[in-house]
Design a protein around this motif. Sequence first.
Motif, short mmCIF file in Angstrom:
data_model
loop_
_atom_site.label_atom_id
_atom_site.label_comp_id
_atom_site.label_asym_id
_atom_site.label_seq_id
_atom_site.Cartn_x
_atom_site.Cartn_y
_atom_site.Cartn_z
N SER A 52 0.84 -1.19 0.00
CA SER A 52 0.00 0.00 0.00
C SER A 52 0.88 1.24 0.00
N LEU A 53 0.57 2.18 -0.89
CA LEU A 53 1.37 3.40 -1.03
C LEU A 53 0.77 4.59 -0.29
N TRP A 54 -0.53 4.56 -0.04
CA TRP A 54 -1.16 5.75 0.52
C TRP A 54 -0.68 6.10 1.93
N VAL A 60 4.22 11.74 4.30
CA VAL A 60 5.05 12.79 3.69
C VAL A 60 4.31 14.11 3.69
N ILE A 61 3.04 14.10 3.31
CA ILE A 61 2.26 15.34 3.27
C ILE A 61 2.10 15.92 4.67
N THR A 62 1.85 15.08 5.65
CA THR A 62 1.71 15.56 7.04
C THR A 62 3.01 16.17 7.54
N LEU A 63 4.14 15.52 7.26
CA LEU A 63 5.44 16.02 7.71
C LEU A 63 5.76 17.36 7.06
N LEU A 64 5.53 17.50 5.75
CA LEU A 64 5.81 18.76 5.07
C LEU A 64 4.90 19.87 5.59
N SER A 65 3.67 19.53 5.88
CA SER A 65 2.74 20.54 6.40
C SER A 65 3.18 21.06 7.76
N LEU A 73 0.24 24.32 5.53
CA LEU A 73 -1.12 23.83 5.66
C LEU A 73 -1.87 23.87 4.33
N LEU A 74 -1.38 24.72 3.42
CA LEU A 74 -2.02 24.79 2.10
C LEU A 74 -1.83 23.48 1.33
N PRO A 78 -4.68 20.11 -1.72
CA PRO A 78 -4.58 19.06 -2.76
C PRO A 78 -4.12 17.72 -2.20
N GLY A 79 -3.47 17.75 -1.01
CA GLY A 79 -2.89 16.53 -0.47
C GLY A 79 -3.91 15.51 -0.01
N LEU A 80 -4.94 15.95 0.69
CA LEU A 80 -5.95 15.02 1.22
C LEU A 80 -6.71 14.31 0.11
N PRO A 81 -7.19 15.02 -0.92
CA PRO A 81 -7.84 14.27 -2.03
C PRO A 81 -6.89 13.32 -2.73
N ALA A 82 -5.59 13.71 -2.82
CA ALA A 82 -4.62 12.82 -3.47
C ALA A 82 -4.42 11.55 -2.66
N VAL A 83 -4.36 11.68 -1.32
CA VAL A 83 -4.20 10.51 -0.47
C VAL A 83 -5.42 9.60 -0.58
N TRP A 84 -6.61 10.21 -0.61
CA TRP A 84 -7.84 9.40 -0.73
C TRP A 84 -7.84 8.65 -2.06
N TRP A 85 -7.45 9.32 -3.16
CA TRP A 85 -7.40 8.67 -4.47
C TRP A 85 -6.39 7.53 -4.47
N LEU A 86 -5.23 7.77 -3.84
CA LEU A 86 -4.20 6.74 -3.81
C LEU A 86 -4.66 5.54 -2.98
#
Length: 289
Positions: A52-54, A60-65, A73-74, A78-86
């Motif tokens: 699983s990649l998600w 990664v998105i949480t750490l960068l945020s 936080l911006l 785009p990060g949350l929809p991308a994680v859901w898609w993944l």
Amino acid sequence: MAKLVVIHDLNRLLMRTPTIMVLMRSSSCRRHPLSNLRSPGAAFQTAAQRRSLWPWAAAVITLLSLVTVPYGLLLLLPGLPAVWWLRQRDLARRSVVVFYQVEDAPAAKYEHFTGSSGFVSRVQRVWQVEAEGLLHTTHQRKVNAGASALIRRSTGALDLAGPPILVTNIAVPSLQGKDRSLYFLPDRILVRHGNRYADLPYAAVSAHVESQRFIETETPPTDSQCVDTTWKYVNKSGGPDRRYNNNRQLPIMLYGRLALTTPQGLLMVWDFSRPDVAASLADALNRMQ
């Protein structure tokens, strides 16, 4: 201590051509008859071993945020929809879709199997027997409640859930354990060992059942019959050995033991708190041959 003989090389358990037409759809949406596959279990094994990649993307998105607060936080927009898609993509990659069209005599046989083999019965406890060793000396039996053998077991389940990676149009009778499970499909038995899968024809599996007197050290199931009692530490006459403190009395329960064998040897052993469920399952399984 002697251990149960268990088949570990599940890749050797290959299936003969099935008599029931099945269509399998992989994640790439290509369709092909399941009977054309040399080892249908390989398709399940391939799907189960995909990573699983998600979760990595979410980390990664949480750490960068957090590192780039407040502008980071911006990234969540785009990060949350991308994680859901993944995540949805991972679920598709790790799934095997099988549609069954079972008719005539095979349908009646499978309906009898799912309806009268204990899968619809309420059994309070199911255990998978992982290992068993005989006690040879008098001292060994005395300090183990007079038992003739020690058993290592893990809690299992009897249900109609099927393997988590399988998406199908039927209920799949299942015997699920911690490390090993059996899934009874209309034309074959799917065997899981960890994240490895293989399949067996029903003709290659024999079911044997017997009553099992078990010295229960845990809370006994209420749907089992207590046939006798013993002591945690016993003397030669069967009474309590008063040299030991906290020498509690233990119930001897009557369970049903289901042993599944193949021409290569022992496959799996299961204990049921209700002997009639084990007997019904063994009878129904042998009728599937």
